[in-house]
Design a protein around this motif. Structure first.
Motif, PDB file in Angstrom:
ATOM      1  N   TRP A   1       0.840  -1.202   0.000  1.00 42.28           N
ATOM      2  CA  TRP A   1       0.000   0.000   0.000  1.00 42.28           C
ATOM      3  C   TRP A   1       0.873   1.250   0.000  1.00 42.28           C
ATOM      4  CZ3 TRP A   1      -2.067   3.165   4.437  1.00 42.28           C
ATOM      5  CH2 TRP A   1      -3.076   4.049   4.015  1.00 42.28           C
ATOM      6  N   LEU A   2       1.922   1.230   0.830  1.00 38.93           N
ATOM      7  CA  LEU A   2       2.816   2.380   0.911  1.00 38.93           C
ATOM      8  C   LEU A   2       3.627   2.560  -0.364  1.00 38.93           C
ATOM      9  CD1 LEU A   2       4.129   2.073   4.581  1.00 38.93           C
ATOM     10  CD2 LEU A   2       2.152   3.350   3.720  1.00 38.93           C
ATOM     11  N   ALA A   3       3.729   1.510  -1.158  1.00 39.83           N
ATOM     12  CA  ALA A   3       4.509   1.581  -2.403  1.00 39.83           C
ATOM     13  C   ALA A   3       3.775   2.316  -3.518  1.00 39.83           C
ATOM     14  CB  ALA A   3       4.866   0.166  -2.868  1.00 39.83           C
ATOM     15  N   LEU A   4       2.477   2.564  -3.358  1.00 41.69           N
ATOM     16  CA  LEU A   4       1.726   3.284  -4.391  1.00 41.69           C
ATOM     17  C   LEU A   4       2.214   4.723  -4.510  1.00 41.69           C
ATOM     18  CD1 LEU A   4      -1.918   2.054  -3.684  1.00 41.69           C
ATOM     19  CD2 LEU A   4      -0.482   1.453  -5.645  1.00 41.69           C
ATOM     20  N   PRO A   5       2.115   5.322  -5.685  1.00 39.99           N
ATOM     21  CA  PRO A   5       2.552   6.719  -5.849  1.00 39.99           C
ATOM     22  C   PRO A   5       1.674   7.677  -5.061  1.00 39.99           C
ATOM     23  CG  PRO A   5       1.451   5.923  -7.837  1.00 39.99           C
ATOM     24  CD  PRO A   5       1.646   4.725  -6.951  1.00 39.99           C
TER      25      PRO A   5
ATOM     26  N   GLU B   1       5.770   8.322   8.793  1.00 40.69           N
ATOM     27  CA  GLU B   1       5.964   7.793  10.148  1.00 40.69           C
ATOM     28  C   GLU B   1       6.744   6.475  10.116  1.00 40.69           C
ATOM     29  OE1 GLU B   1       3.507   8.800  13.475  1.00 40.69           O
ATOM     30  OE2 GLU B   1       1.772   8.882  12.136  1.00 40.69           O
ATOM     31  N   VAL B   2       6.497   5.655   9.095  1.00 40.94           N
ATOM     32  CA  VAL B   2       7.242   4.402   8.970  1.00 40.94           C
ATOM     33  C   VAL B   2       8.727   4.678   8.803  1.00 40.94           C
ATOM     34  CG1 VAL B   2       7.692   2.447   7.448  1.00 40.94           C
ATOM     35  CG2 VAL B   2       5.356   2.955   8.142  1.00 40.94           C
ATOM     36  N   LEU B   3       9.081   5.615   7.941  1.00 35.66           N
ATOM     37  CA  LEU B   3      10.488   5.926   7.708  1.00 35.66           C
ATOM     38  C   LEU B   3      11.149   6.493   8.963  1.00 35.66           C
ATOM     39  CD1 LEU B   3      10.290   7.437   4.107  1.00 35.66           C
ATOM     40  CD2 LEU B   3      11.197   5.197   4.779  1.00 35.66           C
ATOM     41  N   LYS B   4      10.422   7.306   9.677  1.00 33.71           N
ATOM     42  CA  LYS B   4      10.930   7.827  10.947  1.00 33.71           C
ATOM     43  C   LYS B   4      11.124   6.690  11.945  1.00 33.71           C
ATOM     44  CE  LYS B   4       9.785  11.254  14.536  1.00 33.71           C
ATOM     45  NZ  LYS B   4       8.754  12.212  15.006  1.00 33.71           N
ATOM     46  N   GLY B   5      10.144   5.785  11.990  1.00 38.18           N
ATOM     47  CA  GLY B   5      10.223   4.656  12.902  1.00 38.18           C
ATOM     48  C   GLY B   5      11.330   3.686  12.541  1.00 38.18           C
TER      49      GLY B   5
ATOM     50  N   ALA C   1       9.697   2.772  -1.472  1.00 37.98           N
ATOM     51  CA  ALA C   1       8.988   3.487  -0.408  1.00 37.98           C
ATOM     52  C   ALA C   1       9.631   3.296   0.957  1.00 37.98           C
ATOM     53  CB  ALA C   1       7.531   3.028  -0.352  1.00 37.98           C
ATOM     54  N   LEU C   2      10.234   2.121   1.191  1.00 40.85           N
ATOM     55  CA  LEU C   2      10.697   1.802   2.538  1.00 40.85           C
ATOM     56  C   LEU C   2      12.208   1.647   2.680  1.00 40.85           C
ATOM     57  CD1 LEU C   2       7.992  -0.766   3.733  1.00 40.85           C
ATOM     58  CD2 LEU C   2       7.994   1.730   3.905  1.00 40.85           C
ATOM     59  N   TRP C   3      12.899   1.205   1.625  1.00 44.12           N
ATOM     60  CA  TRP C   3      14.335   0.965   1.749  1.00 44.12           C
ATOM     61  C   TRP C   3      15.166   2.105   1.158  1.00 44.12           C
ATOM     62  CZ3 TRP C   3      17.596  -1.633   4.550  1.00 44.12           C
ATOM     63  CH2 TRP C   3      18.920  -1.776   4.140  1.00 44.12           C
ATOM     64  N   GLU C   4      14.901   2.444  -0.075  1.00 43.58           N
ATOM     65  CA  GLU C   4      15.731   3.445  -0.747  1.00 43.58           C
ATOM     66  C   GLU C   4      15.718   4.814  -0.063  1.00 43.58           C
ATOM     67  OE1 GLU C   4      14.818   3.514  -4.927  1.00 43.58           O
ATOM     68  OE2 GLU C   4      15.091   1.329  -5.131  1.00 43.58           O
TER      69      GLU C   4
END
Length: 420
Positions: free
Chosen positions: A101-105, A121-125, A163-166
């Motif tokens: 879901w977070l990977a969507l543009p 918030e995920v990236l901060k976490g 969305a989460l790693w790069e």
């Protein structure tokens, strides 16, 4: 005559009253499927339910209050030992489900705004989770359990790399890589756990690290060896009738093989075979959903709730459903399941955290290895939210799923063993 009509009306009303009462009660029954909804309405509900489940974990990790605020419920009531592992469980399992879901543009819709907020918030976490100065630094070095939940975190990175790693800074990335490598000084059970080590080593290889080739080879070869047919793997040397083929075996086998193909550690043929097997297992998952959106609670780890449908959800996300299973019938089936589980508050405590149980607070069905963090595997049934809102899964007209058609006496497809 008027008096006679009056008594007839009273008699009819008395006869109808029980039926009307049952009907009214049924509208509040959590196991009664609601009126038919559109795909757009279904998607709106899925977002609401996924947010309800995942936000306490994500928000508290971002704020550095996960250890402070997350309860640690266990079968025995003693959090000792679980306090070292349950937080990584919650984070890894939650992110593995929300990642697509977070990977969507980005977009300016209400859903898009929520998604953007959650991603931030995920990236901060994620930064907090490996920061040695953070109160929410997660444990990768003590006990064997982190082998499991590091793999779920890896699965999240693989499902949503952009969305989460790069976006992570290089220091944070390196901290994760070192955390994953630190798991090599331990081993776990000789069953589905092999996939956890295999998937993590595949990710390390993808990131340019030197993988532990022995762990990788054993994981790949033993899982292939344990395939028993018709979309099912044996969980170790003996078959277990539970939902681990969805919790772990099929989706992680596909992800591992997919990651290894570019490095020639798996062939395209091996990857496609693993994918066909998962799709076949997804057929069983779809048939397990009853006409009312309930499904059987059997085997160990039933407290993982709707993670029982990860194989089906993953097949949907990859748009690999067999042609005889229409996307809309899966959408409607999973919507009914999600509504039964998450529309009410029976599976949440007063602060919104999941509680031990299947559909309610039922700690007696939990396993000894289960604690609050374990339960967040429930997000894995929401993978189709990674499909955009204009995908046929969300836009096609509502459709009945297999058991609903079967129990209505309608035409259904004959099922039979498939050789893969």
């Amino acid at each position: 005559m008027k008096k006679l009509n009056y008594w007839i009306l009273l008699l009819v009303a008395a006869m109808l009253m029980p039926a009307l009462t049952v009907q009214a009660k049924g509208k509040k029954d959590k196991n009664v499927v609601a009126e038919q909804t559109t795909g757009a309405q279904d998607r709106e509900q899925w977002v609401k339910w996924l947010w309800k489940i995942s936000y306490p974990v994500i928000h508290n990790l971002a704020e550095g209050t996960l250890h402070q605020n997350m309860p640690i419920e266990t079968v025995g009531g003693d959090p000792a030992g679980y306090d070292e592992i349950t937080h990584l469980e919650a984070v890894g399992r939650t992110l593995a489900g929300v990642a697509p879901w977070l990977a969507l543009p980005d977009d300016d819709t209400e859903e898009g705004k929520l998604r953007k907020q959650m991603q931030e918030e995920v990236l901060k976490g994620l930064k907090n989770a490996v920061d040695p100065n953070s109160p929410d630094k997660l444990n990768f070095t003590k006990q064997a359990q982190p082998i499991v939940d590091a793999a779920y975190l890896v699965h999240a990175f693989l499902r949503a790399p952009k969305a989460l790693w790069e976006p992570l800074d290089e220091v944070t990335k390196q901290r994760y890589i070192e955390s994953f490598k630190a798991l090599r000084d331990r081993t776990g059970a000789y069953n589905n756990w092999l996939l956890f080590t295999g998937l993590t080593e595949a990710f390390l290889m993808q990131q340019g690290e030197k993988a532990d080739q022995f762990r990788l080879r054993v994981s790949k070869n033993k899982i292939q060896e344990w395939y028993v047919g018709d979309g099912w793997y044996s969980d170790g040397s003996k078959f277990s009738m539970d939902n681990y083929n969805s919790y772990v075996l099929n989706p992680m086998m596909v992800a591992m093989m997919e990651t290894l193909v570019p490095f020639r550690w798996a062939s395209q043929k091996e990857y496609e075979q693993a994918l066909r097997r998962m799709v076949r297992h997804a057929e069983f998952c779809e048939r397990l959903i009853g006409p009312d959106g309930t499904y059987p609670a059997f085997g160990r780890s039933v407290t993982y709730r709707t993670a029982a449908f990860q194989s089906l959800a993953d097949a949907v996300l990859r748009e690999k459903l067999p042609e005889f299973i229409k996307p809309a019938q899966v959408r409607c089936a999973l919507t009914a399941v999600h509504r039964n589980m998450y529309e009410g508050n029976q599976n949440f405590d007063k602060d919104g955290w999941l509680v031990l149980g299947f559909n309610g607070h039922q700690p007696e069905v939990a396993d000894g290895y289960t604690s609050t963090g374990s339960l967040y595997m429930a997000t894995l049934s929401f993978l189709p939210l990674g499909l955009p809102a204009d995908n046929p899964f969300w836009t096609d007209e509502p459709a009945d799923w297999t058991t609903k058609k079967a129990w209505k006496g309608e035409k259904i497809r004959k099922d039979y063993k498939v050789e893969y």
